[in-house]
Design a protein around this motif. Sequence first.
Motif, mmCIF file in Angstrom:
data_model
loop_
_atom_site.group_PDB
_atom_site.id
_atom_site.type_symbol
_atom_site.label_atom_id
_atom_site.label_comp_id
_atom_site.label_asym_id
_atom_site.label_seq_id
_atom_site.Cartn_x
_atom_site.Cartn_y
_atom_site.Cartn_z
ATOM 1 N N ASP A 225 110.037 92.300 -13.801
ATOM 2 C CA ASP A 225 110.129 92.497 -12.351
ATOM 3 C C ASP A 225 108.918 93.282 -11.858
ATOM 4 O O ASP A 225 108.431 94.187 -12.547
ATOM 5 C CB ASP A 225 111.389 93.298 -11.988
ATOM 6 C CG ASP A 225 112.670 92.487 -12.123
ATOM 7 O OD1 ASP A 225 112.576 91.256 -12.295
ATOM 8 O OD2 ASP A 225 113.754 93.105 -12.053
ATOM 9 N N GLU B 149 101.057 90.845 2.424
ATOM 10 C CA GLU B 149 101.630 89.495 2.442
ATOM 11 C C GLU B 149 100.542 88.428 2.298
ATOM 12 O O GLU B 149 100.737 87.426 1.637
ATOM 13 C CB GLU B 149 102.389 89.265 3.754
ATOM 14 C CG GLU B 149 103.877 89.392 3.597
ATOM 15 C CD GLU B 149 104.613 89.525 4.932
ATOM 16 O OE1 GLU B 149 103.957 89.667 5.985
ATOM 17 O OE2 GLU B 149 105.846 89.500 4.896
ATOM 18 N N SER C 295 101.179 84.839 -4.877
ATOM 19 C CA SER C 295 102.544 84.479 -4.486
ATOM 20 C C SER C 295 103.534 84.660 -5.638
ATOM 21 O O SER C 295 104.690 84.998 -5.418
ATOM 22 C CB SER C 295 102.598 83.067 -3.925
ATOM 23 O OG SER C 295 102.152 82.168 -4.918
ATOM 24 N N ASP C 296 103.074 84.469 -6.897
ATOM 25 C CA ASP C 296 104.023 84.645 -8.007
ATOM 26 C C ASP C 296 104.367 86.132 -8.190
ATOM 27 O O ASP C 296 105.460 86.461 -8.638
ATOM 28 C CB ASP C 296 103.466 84.063 -9.311
ATOM 29 C CG ASP C 296 102.330 84.892 -9.860
ATOM 30 O OD1 ASP C 296 101.309 85.020 -9.155
ATOM 31 O OD2 ASP C 296 102.460 85.442 -10.973
ATOM 32 N N LEU D 201 104.519 88.319 -5.643
ATOM 33 C CA LEU D 201 105.451 88.617 -4.555
ATOM 34 C C LEU D 201 106.853 88.076 -4.864
ATOM 35 O O LEU D 201 107.858 88.720 -4.582
ATOM 36 C CB LEU D 201 104.919 88.037 -3.240
ATOM 37 C CG LEU D 201 105.715 88.382 -1.969
ATOM 38 C CD1 LEU D 201 105.871 89.883 -1.799
ATOM 39 C CD2 LEU D 201 105.045 87.779 -0.735
ATOM 40 N N ARG D 202 106.901 86.907 -5.490
ATOM 41 C CA ARG D 202 108.195 86.316 -5.850
ATOM 42 C C ARG D 202 108.949 87.189 -6.853
ATOM 43 O O ARG D 202 110.161 87.294 -6.814
ATOM 44 C CB ARG D 202 107.987 84.916 -6.441
ATOM 45 C CG ARG D 202 108.899 83.883 -5.844
ATOM 46 C CD ARG D 202 108.769 82.455 -6.386
ATOM 47 N NE ARG D 202 107.755 82.246 -7.395
ATOM 48 C CZ ARG D 202 106.559 81.706 -7.147
ATOM 49 N NH1 ARG D 202 106.232 81.316 -5.942
ATOM 50 N NH2 ARG D 202 105.695 81.539 -8.127
ATOM 51 N N ARG D 203 108.189 87.807 -7.756
ATOM 52 C CA ARG D 203 108.836 88.654 -8.770
ATOM 53 C C ARG D 203 109.087 90.074 -8.282
ATOM 54 O O ARG D 203 109.699 90.876 -8.979
ATOM 55 C CB ARG D 203 107.977 88.687 -10.041
ATOM 56 C CG ARG D 203 108.072 87.406 -10.871
ATOM 57 C CD ARG D 203 107.314 87.525 -12.188
ATOM 58 N NE ARG D 203 105.883 87.648 -11.989
ATOM 59 C CZ ARG D 203 105.120 88.632 -12.487
ATOM 60 N NH1 ARG D 203 105.663 89.568 -13.230
ATOM 61 N NH2 ARG D 203 103.828 88.661 -12.245
ATOM 62 N N ARG E 128 110.711 93.162 -6.702
ATOM 63 C CA ARG E 128 112.122 93.476 -6.467
ATOM 64 C C ARG E 128 112.297 94.756 -5.668
ATOM 65 O O ARG E 128 113.392 95.059 -5.204
ATOM 66 C CB ARG E 128 112.815 93.682 -7.826
ATOM 67 C CG ARG E 128 112.981 92.407 -8.618
ATOM 68 C CD ARG E 128 114.417 91.976 -8.671
ATOM 69 N NE ARG E 128 115.239 92.933 -9.403
ATOM 70 C CZ ARG E 128 116.550 93.029 -9.290
ATOM 71 N NH1 ARG E 128 117.188 92.244 -8.453
ATOM 72 N NH2 ARG E 128 117.220 93.905 -10.001
ATOM 73 N N ARG F 71 112.635 90.021 4.463
ATOM 74 C CA ARG F 71 111.904 88.760 4.337
ATOM 75 C C ARG F 71 111.689 88.392 2.875
ATOM 76 O O ARG F 71 111.730 87.238 2.494
ATOM 77 C CB ARG F 71 110.546 88.930 5.029
ATOM 78 C CG ARG F 71 110.023 87.695 5.634
ATOM 79 C CD ARG F 71 109.054 87.896 6.804
ATOM 80 N NE ARG F 71 108.005 88.867 6.615
ATOM 81 C CZ ARG F 71 107.873 89.951 7.395
ATOM 82 N NH1 ARG F 71 108.740 90.185 8.372
ATOM 83 N NH2 ARG F 71 106.889 90.798 7.178
ATOM 84 N N HIS F 72 111.450 89.417 2.047
ATOM 85 C CA HIS F 72 111.090 89.124 0.654
ATOM 86 C C HIS F 72 112.191 89.520 -0.322
ATOM 87 O O HIS F 72 111.968 89.584 -1.518
ATOM 88 C CB HIS F 72 109.766 89.806 0.308
ATOM 89 C CG HIS F 72 108.652 89.329 1.194
ATOM 90 N ND1 HIS F 72 108.135 88.058 1.101
ATOM 91 C CD2 HIS F 72 108.000 89.930 2.215
ATOM 92 C CE1 HIS F 72 107.192 87.908 2.035
ATOM 93 N NE2 HIS F 72 107.098 89.027 2.715
ATOM 94 N N ASN F 73 113.377 89.784 0.219
ATOM 95 C CA ASN F 73 114.527 90.109 -0.622
ATOM 96 C C ASN F 73 114.216 91.265 -1.578
ATOM 97 O O ASN F 73 114.424 91.163 -2.793
ATOM 98 C CB ASN F 73 114.970 88.851 -1.387
ATOM 99 C CG ASN F 73 116.332 89.041 -2.018
ATOM 100 O OD1 ASN F 73 117.106 89.887 -1.569
ATOM 101 N ND2 ASN F 73 116.614 88.297 -3.067
#
Length: 392
Positions: free
Chosen positions: A118, A160, A165-166, A168-170, A172, A201-203
């Motif tokens: 994470d 942002e 992007s990977d 940001l996806r990870r 937490r 927005r990004h959880n």
Amino acid sequence: MQLPAQRLTSLPENFFAKLEARIGALQRSGCEVIRLDIGSPDMPPPPPVIQALSSSASRADAHGYQTHLGPLALRQAWADMYRRVFGVSLDVESQVLPLLGSKEGIFNLLMAWINPGDVVLVPDPGYMTYTRGALFAGGEPHFVRLHAGNAYLPDLAALERHIPSDVLRRARLLWLNYPNNPTGAVANLEFFEQAVAFARRHNLLLCHDAAYTQVCFDGYRAPSLLEIPGALDVAVEFNSLSKSHNMPGWRLGAALGNPQVLQALFRIKTNIDSGHFRPVLDAAVAAMRGDQSWIEERNQVYQARRDVVVAALSRLGLAVSVPQAAIYVWSAVPAGWTALDFATSVLEQSQVSLTPGTVFGAAGEGYVRIALTTPTPALTQAMQRIAAWRAK
Ligand SMILES: *Cc1c(COP(=O)(O)O)cnc(C)c1O
């Protein structure tokens, strides 16, 4: 002999432990070192707090194990302080979790929330525990740069745009800390609103370290992140009596906010620690319930010290901002110096100990942090020593 566990590799030696060894050597050789490095409040809490500790300690029934949550009166006192100071209503049963100092909670929260791989978004410069806890949990810190040009706030829009992007996806979790250590920067409600929206927005879980919210100058009032409508859905705030009530050695903090997150943190804690000594908890209640007018007087003492330091550094031609809160002055070092070289030379040449900005991350290069936790006469002397050395 065997080696210690591999997980210790994510915990490099603490800078202050090394510094203290050098200061000890200087002191043994007869130098009188003035310490402006660590931010440990030098003034005591008011007498009723000490009285509460002592009268509670003389009770026969105050010495047993306490429940992990502590007495309801303690959680109630935290909730009432949040209502009084910030106008924030909290449910004492689910939204307030007492801690053994906020550092413990900050570290354990990362253990409770972060899986290996994470990403944890960490301000640079920033308080070291955010990074160390993330690494210890197997997470990957991604540093979010704070710089003077953006008033030491993370530029969330730029983040942002530029973060892969990977990553940001990870991601937490995002750490914030205002009023800020080490820069003394402050955040307003508009920024907190943007941060809550960013987290949605990004959880992300938004974690705000609010250790300095009650150490403010010039009439400034620091907000709580929890003042933002909906913040409780995505955020936890860490607070502490260490700086607000001059009680750093007492280890009194709280996590406040999202119930699911507090439950996870509580689960870790019940496996690691036990409740605090009851008289300390009773003193915490006294600290939060008693007359709070002394806090303003205490803040004026820090403010006067701040003015001494800012004036002295400005006379030396150093770029320094005037902090509206917290207990630090963040100053540029003279051109041509690294942060570490300058702090080391000031210590060796002037016997004044400062913290190099790089202790708080790579983006602290070019800066030193000066703590305001030394009385004005010694602080004035420290500034004179540095000026005399620079004039040579
Ligand atoms: C001093 C400080 C704390 C408070 O730590 P405690 O463990 O509550 O004493 C937390 N965060 C930051 C950034 C601090 O400077």
